[in-house]
Design a protein around this motif. Structure first.
Motif, PDB file in Angstrom:
ATOM      1  N   ILE A  93       2.329  21.761  32.228  1.00  0.00           N
ATOM      2  CA  ILE A  93       3.755  21.330  32.894  1.00  0.00           C
ATOM      3  C   ILE A  93       4.352  20.491  31.875  1.00  0.00           C
ATOM      4  O   ILE A  93       3.591  19.873  31.103  1.00  0.00           O
ATOM      5  CB  ILE A  93       3.816  20.861  34.229  1.00  0.00           C
ATOM      6  CG1 ILE A  93       2.812  19.390  34.164  1.00  0.00           C
ATOM      7  CG2 ILE A  93       3.124  21.518  35.438  1.00  0.00           C
ATOM      8  CD1 ILE A  93       3.231  18.558  35.433  1.00  0.00           C
ATOM      9  N   SER A  94       5.715  20.610  31.742  1.00  0.00           N
ATOM     10  CA  SER A  94       6.407  19.928  30.784  1.00  0.00           C
ATOM     11  C   SER A  94       7.135  18.676  31.580  1.00  0.00           C
ATOM     12  O   SER A  94       7.832  19.162  32.287  1.00  0.00           O
ATOM     13  CB  SER A  94       7.289  20.892  30.000  1.00  0.00           C
ATOM     14  OG  SER A  94       8.368  19.694  29.541  1.00  0.00           O
ATOM     15  N   PRO A  95       6.957  17.339  31.022  1.00  0.00           N
ATOM     16  CA  PRO A  95       7.632  16.494  31.792  1.00  0.00           C
ATOM     17  C   PRO A  95       9.271  16.874  31.605  1.00  0.00           C
ATOM     18  O   PRO A  95       9.939  16.078  32.347  1.00  0.00           O
ATOM     19  CB  PRO A  95       7.157  14.931  30.926  1.00  0.00           C
ATOM     20  CG  PRO A  95       5.894  15.314  30.649  1.00  0.00           C
ATOM     21  CD  PRO A  95       5.894  16.889  30.133  1.00  0.00           C
ATOM     22  N   GLN A  96       9.480  17.086  30.361  1.00  0.00           N
ATOM     23  CA  GLN A  96      10.972  17.113  30.110  1.00  0.00           C
ATOM     24  C   GLN A  96      11.632  18.272  30.958  1.00  0.00           C
ATOM     25  O   GLN A  96      12.706  18.144  31.681  1.00  0.00           O
ATOM     26  CB  GLN A  96      11.183  17.889  28.497  1.00  0.00           C
ATOM     27  CG  GLN A  96      10.822  16.814  27.479  1.00  0.00           C
ATOM     28  CD  GLN A  96       9.361  16.931  27.005  1.00  0.00           C
ATOM     29  OE1 GLN A  96       8.490  17.383  27.829  1.00  0.00           O
ATOM     30  NE2 GLN A  96       9.102  15.903  26.010  1.00  0.00           N
TER      31      GLN A  96
ATOM     32  N   LEU B 249      23.008  22.908  31.377  1.00  0.00           N
ATOM     33  CA  LEU B 249      22.557  24.192  30.883  1.00  0.00           C
ATOM     34  C   LEU B 249      22.269  24.084  29.418  1.00  0.00           C
ATOM     35  O   LEU B 249      21.350  24.813  28.867  1.00  0.00           O
ATOM     36  CB  LEU B 249      23.270  25.383  31.410  1.00  0.00           C
ATOM     37  CG  LEU B 249      23.222  25.824  32.765  1.00  0.00           C
ATOM     38  CD1 LEU B 249      24.259  26.749  33.198  1.00  0.00           C
ATOM     39  CD2 LEU B 249      21.803  26.151  33.338  1.00  0.00           C
ATOM     40  N   ARG B 250      23.106  23.406  28.864  1.00  0.00           N
ATOM     41  CA  ARG B 250      22.998  23.403  27.250  1.00  0.00           C
ATOM     42  C   ARG B 250      21.586  22.510  26.835  1.00  0.00           C
ATOM     43  O   ARG B 250      20.907  22.936  25.792  1.00  0.00           O
ATOM     44  CB  ARG B 250      24.309  22.925  26.723  1.00  0.00           C
ATOM     45  CG  ARG B 250      25.523  24.059  26.626  1.00  0.00           C
ATOM     46  CD  ARG B 250      26.388  23.512  25.760  1.00  0.00           C
ATOM     47  NE  ARG B 250      27.048  22.273  26.216  1.00  0.00           N
ATOM     48  CZ  ARG B 250      28.077  21.915  26.965  1.00  0.00           C
ATOM     49  NH1 ARG B 250      28.610  22.791  27.673  1.00  0.00           N
ATOM     50  NH2 ARG B 250      28.560  20.827  27.071  1.00  0.00           N
ATOM     51  N   ALA B 251      21.386  21.545  27.747  1.00  0.00           N
ATOM     52  CA  ALA B 251      20.501  20.630  27.435  1.00  0.00           C
ATOM     53  C   ALA B 251      19.148  21.655  27.815  1.00  0.00           C
ATOM     54  O   ALA B 251      17.840  21.128  27.109  1.00  0.00           O
ATOM     55  CB  ALA B 251      20.468  19.497  28.175  1.00  0.00           C
TER      56      ALA B 251
ATOM     57  N   VAL C  94       8.638  29.258  30.789  1.00  0.00           N
ATOM     58  CA  VAL C  94       9.470  28.122  30.082  1.00  0.00           C
ATOM     59  C   VAL C  94       8.826  27.558  29.133  1.00  0.00           C
ATOM     60  O   VAL C  94       9.172  27.108  27.882  1.00  0.00           O
ATOM     61  CB  VAL C  94      10.208  27.282  30.903  1.00  0.00           C
ATOM     62  CG1 VAL C  94       9.223  26.490  32.020  1.00  0.00           C
ATOM     63  CG2 VAL C  94      11.103  26.470  30.578  1.00  0.00           C
ATOM     64  N   ASN C  95       7.286  27.193  29.560  1.00  0.00           N
ATOM     65  CA  ASN C  95       6.681  26.571  28.420  1.00  0.00           C
ATOM     66  C   ASN C  95       5.708  27.221  27.783  1.00  0.00           C
ATOM     67  O   ASN C  95       4.713  26.724  26.726  1.00  0.00           O
ATOM     68  CB  ASN C  95       5.866  25.350  29.199  1.00  0.00           C
ATOM     69  CG  ASN C  95       6.459  24.613  30.232  1.00  0.00           C
ATOM     70  OD1 ASN C  95       7.506  23.936  29.759  1.00  0.00           O
ATOM     71  ND2 ASN C  95       6.169  24.254  31.202  1.00  0.00           N
ATOM     72  N   GLY C  96       5.812  28.589  27.609  1.00  0.00           N
ATOM     73  CA  GLY C  96       4.939  29.415  26.865  1.00  0.00           C
ATOM     74  C   GLY C  96       4.124  30.081  27.336  1.00  0.00           C
ATOM     75  O   GLY C  96       3.452  31.135  27.167  1.00  0.00           O
ATOM     76  N   GLU C  97       3.763  29.473  28.504  1.00  0.00           N
ATOM     77  CA  GLU C  97       2.594  30.174  29.641  1.00  0.00           C
ATOM     78  C   GLU C  97       2.863  29.688  31.006  1.00  0.00           C
ATOM     79  O   GLU C  97       3.375  28.875  31.312  1.00  0.00           O
ATOM     80  CB  GLU C  97       1.297  29.543  29.120  1.00  0.00           C
ATOM     81  CG  GLU C  97       0.171  30.107  29.934  1.00  0.00           C
ATOM     82  CD  GLU C  97      -1.234  29.419  29.798  1.00  0.00           C
ATOM     83  OE1 GLU C  97      -2.227  29.922  30.249  1.00  0.00           O
ATOM     84  OE2 GLU C  97      -1.385  28.507  28.766  1.00  0.00           O
ATOM     85  N   LEU C  98       2.871  30.838  32.066  1.00  0.00           N
ATOM     86  CA  LEU C  98       3.218  30.696  33.260  1.00  0.00           C
ATOM     87  C   LEU C  98       2.682  29.361  33.758  1.00  0.00           C
ATOM     88  O   LEU C  98       1.353  29.173  33.417  1.00  0.00           O
ATOM     89  CB  LEU C  98       2.774  31.856  34.167  1.00  0.00           C
ATOM     90  CG  LEU C  98       3.785  32.912  34.057  1.00  0.00           C
ATOM     91  CD1 LEU C  98       3.311  34.158  35.039  1.00  0.00           C
ATOM     92  CD2 LEU C  98       5.029  32.490  34.541  1.00  0.00           C
ATOM     93  N   SER C  99       3.500  28.743  34.416  1.00  0.00           N
ATOM     94  CA  SER C  99       3.013  27.481  35.357  1.00  0.00           C
ATOM     95  C   SER C  99       3.953  27.155  36.367  1.00  0.00           C
ATOM     96  O   SER C  99       4.696  27.765  36.494  1.00  0.00           O
ATOM     97  CB  SER C  99       3.071  26.088  34.336  1.00  0.00           C
ATOM     98  OG  SER C  99       4.617  25.795  33.985  1.00  0.00           O
TER      99      SER C  99
ATOM    100  N   ASP D 153       6.031  24.845  36.606  1.00  0.00           N
ATOM    101  CA  ASP D 153       7.320  24.731  36.064  1.00  0.00           C
ATOM    102  C   ASP D 153       8.169  25.827  36.409  1.00  0.00           C
ATOM    103  O   ASP D 153       9.241  25.743  36.559  1.00  0.00           O
ATOM    104  CB  ASP D 153       7.313  24.086  34.618  1.00  0.00           C
ATOM    105  CG  ASP D 153       6.921  22.800  34.346  1.00  0.00           C
ATOM    106  OD1 ASP D 153       6.968  22.005  35.446  1.00  0.00           O
ATOM    107  OD2 ASP D 153       6.833  22.271  33.341  1.00  0.00           O
ATOM    108  N   ASP D 154       7.588  26.872  36.090  1.00  0.00           N
ATOM    109  CA  ASP D 154       8.328  28.219  36.415  1.00  0.00           C
ATOM    110  C   ASP D 154       8.703  28.487  37.582  1.00  0.00           C
ATOM    111  O   ASP D 154      10.210  28.930  37.879  1.00  0.00           O
ATOM    112  CB  ASP D 154       7.620  29.443  35.755  1.00  0.00           C
ATOM    113  CG  ASP D 154       7.369  29.507  34.317  1.00  0.00           C
ATOM    114  OD1 ASP D 154       8.523  29.551  33.378  1.00  0.00           O
ATOM    115  OD2 ASP D 154       6.393  29.511  33.772  1.00  0.00           O
TER     116      ASP D 154
END
Length: 214
Positions: free
Chosen positions: A81-84, A150-152, A163-168, A170-171
């Motif tokens: 997962i991505s904190p961002q 959305l731009r960010a 979103v992070n390159g591998e399903l997680s 986060d998706d």
């Protein structure tokens, strides 16, 4: 298996997603929004989604996601997962749903098939966010805020299918929110975000609520 759901509900979308991503068949049953008795009989409260399996009922969207992902012993939500991404979702939610909810209330969705069901939704959600008319009047400013959000997000999208390159997980959280936002006309979707929405929609079998313009 049956999944009791509302079409507008991002939590229900999360549960629907995992069935589509895993290619596991499920019967999706949409309840009227003012049907209190059915979910209360199942899990003791009016809350969806609810999974019915072998005569048992499970609530809580992410519990359902985790259960279904683990059922065959081959999990797919294995990415980090991505904190961002998590911070983006949290920062975007409040303004997003002040745009989304009044538009949900006017949409031709199955959970609002009766006047009473639509009125029930409006009454309860206006208690949360305020009068829908006033929110619609303030749309321009909120759309500008979401456009900036959305731009960010665009540089955080590493691949259109994850979103992070591998399903997680986060998706699961991100697509559910973005899919809800597709009901808002007038948003400007960066191509990276629009492409992600279209790809995830196809992958999980959950249609977008409206077309996305890049």
């Amino acid at each position: 298996m049956r999944l009791y759901s509302y079409d507008h509900c991002p939590f229900c979308v999360k549960a629907r997603m995992i069935f589509g991503l895993k290619k596991i068949p499920v019967e999706v049953i949409t309840l009227l929004n003012d049907d209190v008795a059915t979910p209360t009989r199942m899990i003791g409260t009016k809350m969806l989604p609810i999974l019915e399996q072998d005569g048992r009922y499970m609530g809580e969207s992410m519990d359902i996601v985790d259960h279904v992902d683990a059922m065959d012993g081959h999990r797919i939500l294995t990415g980090a997962i991505s904190p961002q991404v998590g911070e983006w979702i949290q920062a975007t939610n409040a303004v997003a749903f002040r745009l989304i909810l009044p538009r949900d209330a006017a949409a031709p969705l199955e959970e609002f098939a009766t006047t009473a069901a639509r009125a029930y939704f409006i009454r309860n959600k206006e208690r949360m966010v305020g009068p829908f008319g006033a929110l619609l009047d303030d749309s321009a400013g909120m759309i500008a805020q979401v456009d900036a959000r959305l731009r960010a997000l665009a540089p955080l999208v590493r691949a259109p299918d994850a979103v992070n390159g591998e399903l997680s997980v986060d998706d699961i959280h991100l697509f559910a929110l973005l899919r809800s936002l597709t009901i808002v006309a007038g948003l400007t979707w960066p191509e990276a975000v629009a492409g992600y929405c279209r790809t995830m929609s196809r992958a999980c079998g959950v249609p977008l609520l409206d077309s996305i313009s890049a």
